[in-house]
Design a protein around this motif. Structure first.
Motif: not given
Length: 415
Positions: A263-274
């Motif tokens: 989930x933390x890895x997905x959260x990191x990707x979410x920040x990059x996407x944002x």
């Protein structure tokens, strides 16, 4: 450059600061209420019901959208945030397991409150900013939301461990009050939208008004096809709620707690996407960015079927980028394609058309994970989402002919 222009506007700064503060309190409160009920009852099922009560009002979204289109939006948001302060007050009286129904009642009303706040926020943003800054504002808000999903729940759990659930409620009340204060200081035209003339009976009139967002989505050549593509994606999106545990257990042979790492890895990707979505939308337009985001999510689902930790983590980052870029692109497209008088109802209508199939897919995924190999579900997800991306690209043919020209013009102006 557009982000710099956005943050140079004091009204935009107040709005974004207020909504970010509200997100801080919300992110902490959701987790803390579940932990609170678990502590009071010792039951995992009872704790899980807190989220069910929060999401239960979702089918009332069209009525909430109508409210956002019938009242002055800034004043509606001020009132809703102040109502949030009052709504949380009963939690200060919770001390024993016999008061768990009070927590459930608060979470139910909390869900109703958010149904009103979200379409009103989106509609107010359209009246506050020029069209070319909408993607940047949506990107900043989504980045803040995803960043807080990584940090605020931990802070909320820590505050709960130190001082108890009442302290988390007080924190959320403070963020509601701060958001209301910033909205009060916001100087933006806030007239009450014009009301249409009533035709037919009262019930028929209100039914027609509440369903106007759905009718706009169905009658708009581009939005109709975007809704179809998004619904196809949503039919398998909920599988992730079950396949995530199987990836950790059967694929990586780790304990369930290791899901937090994914989930933390997905959260990191979410920040990059944002952070990157606004620039991509200005360059390629909302439809193409959303289609690319679908494919990024499909790639993440396919990579999760391998037994290699590094590959799975890379896939999770892709999924995070995809989900966030998708949300920003689709929201910006809705804001640009709906008339001002329908902003709230179009937002709410789109939420219903995507949330209902996603909720159904959570139940279907929970059933199928016991009957099929988890890798079959992951590959099915990837294939269906890739199909949805193709549907979205085909939908792009129905975009107004000037969309790409406007996007290029915006780039030239803000470069």
């Amino acid at each position: 450059m557009s982000t710099r222009r956005l943050l140079a506007d004091p009204r935009a700064r107040r709005y974004l600061t207020g909504q970010t503060l509200s997100l801080v309190g919300d992110s902490a409160m959701w987790l803390a209420c579940g932990i609170w009920v678990k502590d009071l009852t010792g039951s995992n099922g009872a704790a899980g019901l807190t989220f069910l009560f929060f999401t239960a009002p979702a089918l009332l979204a069209p009525l909430a959208g109508l409210l956002a289109d019938r009242l002055p939006r800034r004043r509606l948001l001020v009132g809703a945030n102040l109502a949030g302060v009052a709504l949380l007050l009963p939690l200060l009286a919770v001390h024993g397991p016999h008061q768990v129904p009070l927590i459930y009642a608060v979470m139910l009303l909390y869900g109703c409150l958010h149904l009103v706040i979200e379409p009103a926020q989106s509609a107010l943003l359209v009246s506050l900013l020029p069209t070319d800054l909408l993607a940047s504002a949506n990107g900043l808000l989504r980045t803040a939301r995803e960043s807080l999903r990584l940090l605020a729940p931990l802070a909320g759990a820590g505050l709960y461990a130190l001082l108890g659930g009442a302290a988390v409620a007080v924190l959320d009340m403070a963020t509601f009050a701060a958001a209301a204060g910033l909205l009060l200081a916001l100087r933006v035209p806030d007239p009450a939208p014009a009301r249409p003339e009533r035709t037919g009976g009262v019930l028929r009139h209100w039914a027609a008004e509440a369903s106007a967002g759905f009718r706009h989505l169905a009658g708009h050549p581009l939005l109709r096809r975007v809704v179809l593509a998004t619904a196809v994606l949503a039919l398998v999106l909920g599988f992730s709620e079950s396949t995530g545990y199987a990836v950790v257990d059967q694929g990586l042979h780790r304990r369930p707690e290791f899901l937090g790492v994914l989930q933390a890895a997905q959260g990191l990707g979410a920040v990059v996407g944002g952070l990157g979505s606004a620039a991509l939308i200005r360059r390629f337009g909302e439809v193409r960015v959303a289609a690319g985001a679908f494919l990024a999510w499909a790639t993440g689902a396919a990579l999760a079927g391998t037994p290699l930790l590094g590959v799975i983590l890379a896939g999770r980052v892709c999924s995070g980028i995809g989900l966030t870029a998708m949300a920003i692109a689709l929201l910006t497209l809705l804001q640009r394609s709906a008339p001002g008088r329908l902003q709230g109802r179009v937002y709410a209508g789109f939420e219903v058309t995507s949330t209902v199939p996603q909720t159904a897919s959570i139940g279907l995924g929970a059933y199928l994970i016991g009957a099929l190999d988890y890798r079959v579900l992951l590959l099915t997800q990837a294939a269906v989402v890739a199909l949805a991306a193709l549907l979205l690209l085909r939908a792009g043919r129905f975009a107004p002919s000037g969309e790409d020209a406007r996007a290029r013009s915006t780039v030239a102006t803000t470069a």
